[in-house]
Scaffold this motif. Structure first.
Motif, short mmCIF file in Angstrom:
data_model
loop_
_atom_site.label_atom_id
_atom_site.label_comp_id
_atom_site.label_asym_id
_atom_site.label_seq_id
_atom_site.Cartn_x
_atom_site.Cartn_y
_atom_site.Cartn_z
N MET A 35 38.61 29.77 46.47
CA MET A 35 39.56 30.70 45.88
C MET A 35 40.33 30.02 44.75
O MET A 35 40.51 30.60 43.68
CB MET A 35 40.55 31.19 46.95
CG MET A 35 41.47 32.28 46.47
SD MET A 35 42.71 32.81 47.69
CE MET A 35 41.95 32.58 49.24
N MET A 36 40.76 28.81 44.98
CA MET A 36 41.49 28.08 43.94
C MET A 36 40.59 27.75 42.75
O MET A 36 41.00 27.86 41.61
CB MET A 36 42.10 26.80 44.51
CG MET A 36 43.19 27.05 45.55
SD MET A 36 44.55 28.06 44.95
CE MET A 36 45.30 26.93 43.81
N ALA A 37 39.35 27.37 43.02
CA ALA A 37 38.41 27.05 41.94
C ALA A 37 38.12 28.28 41.09
O ALA A 37 37.90 28.17 39.89
CB ALA A 37 37.12 26.48 42.51
N GLY A 38 38.14 29.45 41.71
CA GLY A 38 37.83 30.69 41.01
C GLY A 38 39.01 31.32 40.30
O GLY A 38 38.86 32.38 39.67
N ASN A 39 40.17 30.69 40.35
CA ASN A 39 41.36 31.28 39.72
C ASN A 39 41.16 31.53 38.23
O ASN A 39 41.64 32.53 37.71
CB ASN A 39 42.59 30.41 39.95
CG ASN A 39 43.24 30.69 41.28
OD1 ASN A 39 43.00 31.72 41.89
ND2 ASN A 39 44.06 29.77 41.73
N GLY A 40 40.49 30.66 37.53
CA GLY A 40 40.26 30.86 36.10
C GLY A 40 39.31 32.02 35.83
O GLY A 40 39.41 32.69 34.79
N CYS A 41 38.42 32.29 36.75
CA CYS A 41 37.43 33.35 36.57
C CYS A 41 38.08 34.74 36.59
O CYS A 41 37.58 35.66 35.93
CB CYS A 41 36.37 33.28 37.66
SG CYS A 41 35.55 31.68 37.79
N GLY A 44 36.70 38.54 41.54
CA GLY A 44 35.47 38.72 40.78
C GLY A 44 34.90 40.12 40.87
O GLY A 44 33.69 40.32 40.79
N ARG A 45 35.76 41.12 40.99
CA ARG A 45 35.32 42.51 41.15
C ARG A 45 34.73 43.10 39.87
O ARG A 45 34.11 44.15 39.91
CB ARG A 45 36.49 43.38 41.59
CG ARG A 45 37.01 43.05 42.95
CD ARG A 45 38.17 43.94 43.32
NE ARG A 45 38.78 43.46 44.55
CZ ARG A 45 40.03 43.65 44.86
NH1 ARG A 45 40.83 44.32 44.05
NH2 ARG A 45 40.52 43.17 45.98
N GLY A 46 34.93 42.44 38.74
CA GLY A 46 34.44 42.98 37.48
C GLY A 46 35.45 43.90 36.86
O GLY A 46 36.48 44.19 37.43
N THR A 47 35.15 44.35 35.66
CA THR A 47 36.06 45.23 34.94
C THR A 47 35.27 46.10 33.99
O THR A 47 34.16 45.75 33.59
CB THR A 47 37.12 44.42 34.15
OG1 THR A 47 37.37 45.01 32.90
CG2 THR A 47 36.73 43.03 33.93
N THR A 48 35.81 47.23 33.68
CA THR A 48 35.14 48.13 32.74
C THR A 48 35.49 47.79 31.30
O THR A 48 34.81 48.20 30.38
CB THR A 48 35.52 49.60 33.02
OG1 THR A 48 36.93 49.72 32.97
CG2 THR A 48 35.00 50.04 34.37
N VAL A 49 36.56 47.04 31.11
CA VAL A 49 36.98 46.63 29.77
C VAL A 49 36.08 45.49 29.32
O VAL A 49 36.00 44.46 29.97
CB VAL A 49 38.46 46.20 29.76
CG1 VAL A 49 38.86 45.72 28.39
CG2 VAL A 49 39.35 47.32 30.24
N GLY A 50 35.40 45.67 28.23
CA GLY A 50 34.53 44.61 27.71
C GLY A 50 33.23 44.45 28.48
O GLY A 50 32.48 43.53 28.23
N ASN A 51 32.97 45.35 29.42
CA ASN A 51 31.72 45.32 30.18
C ASN A 51 31.50 43.97 30.88
O ASN A 51 30.41 43.41 30.85
CB ASN A 51 30.54 45.68 29.28
CG ASN A 51 29.35 46.11 30.10
OD1 ASN A 51 29.49 46.56 31.23
ND2 ASN A 51 28.17 45.98 29.53
N ILE A 52 32.53 43.42 31.47
CA ILE A 52 32.44 42.15 32.18
C ILE A 52 31.93 42.42 33.59
O ILE A 52 32.52 43.19 34.33
CB ILE A 52 33.81 41.43 32.20
CG1 ILE A 52 34.23 41.13 30.75
CG2 ILE A 52 33.74 40.16 33.02
CD1 ILE A 52 35.63 40.66 30.60
N PRO A 53 30.83 41.77 33.97
CA PRO A 53 30.20 42.08 35.26
C PRO A 53 30.96 41.52 36.45
O PRO A 53 31.68 40.52 36.33
CB PRO A 53 28.83 41.40 35.13
CG PRO A 53 29.07 40.25 34.23
CD PRO A 53 30.10 40.74 33.24
N PRO A 54 30.75 42.14 37.62
CA PRO A 54 31.35 41.61 38.84
C PRO A 54 30.62 40.35 39.29
O PRO A 54 29.43 40.18 39.02
CB PRO A 54 31.17 42.74 39.85
CG PRO A 54 29.98 43.50 39.36
CD PRO A 54 30.02 43.38 37.86
N LEU A 55 31.33 39.47 39.96
CA LEU A 55 30.74 38.27 40.55
C LEU A 55 30.63 38.41 42.06
O LEU A 55 29.71 37.86 42.67
CB LEU A 55 31.60 37.04 40.22
CG LEU A 55 31.83 36.75 38.74
CD1 LEU A 55 32.79 35.58 38.59
CD2 LEU A 55 30.52 36.48 38.04
#
Length: 101
Positions: free
Chosen positions: A28-34, A42-53
């Motif tokens: 969780m801490m390592a993924g903070n920047g993501c 890492g759910r993804g977002t519709t803004v900029g078409n960034i995929p979920p992880l």
């Protein structure tokens, strides 16, 4: 005395939150920047078409991150982000995001 009681109560809540976090605090801490781009967990977002992880296979995530690191895959910022990641951090991130359902 009030300080001591407050400290004990605050410590309890911190420990309780870590216990409820599912045991992968390091991931969780390592993924903070993501989460800045890929959203919370890492759910993804519709803004900029960034995929979920989250929920992707560990193998897929490792392959993608290594591809960005070596330059065989090209992204807007991922190549720059991944250039300093070592195999251990890639493995930790892949394990963490693949474990989120």
């Amino acid at each position: 005395m009030k300080f001591l009681v407050g400290f004990v109560v605050a410590s309890f809540f911190c420990v309780a939150n870590l216990a409820l976090a599912g045991g992968d605090e390091y991931g969780m801490m390592a993924g903070n920047g993501c989460v800045n781009c890929h959203g919370v967990e890492g759910r993804g977002t519709t803004v900029g078409n960034i995929p979920p992880l989250k929920g992707r296979s560990k193998e897929f995530l490792v392959t993608a991150m290594e591809g960005y690191k070596t330059g065989t895959l090209h992204g807007t910022v991922m190549n720059r982000v991944m250039k300093d990641f070592d195999a251990q951090k890639i493995d930790v991130l892949a394990t963490y995001f693949s474990s989120i359902k």
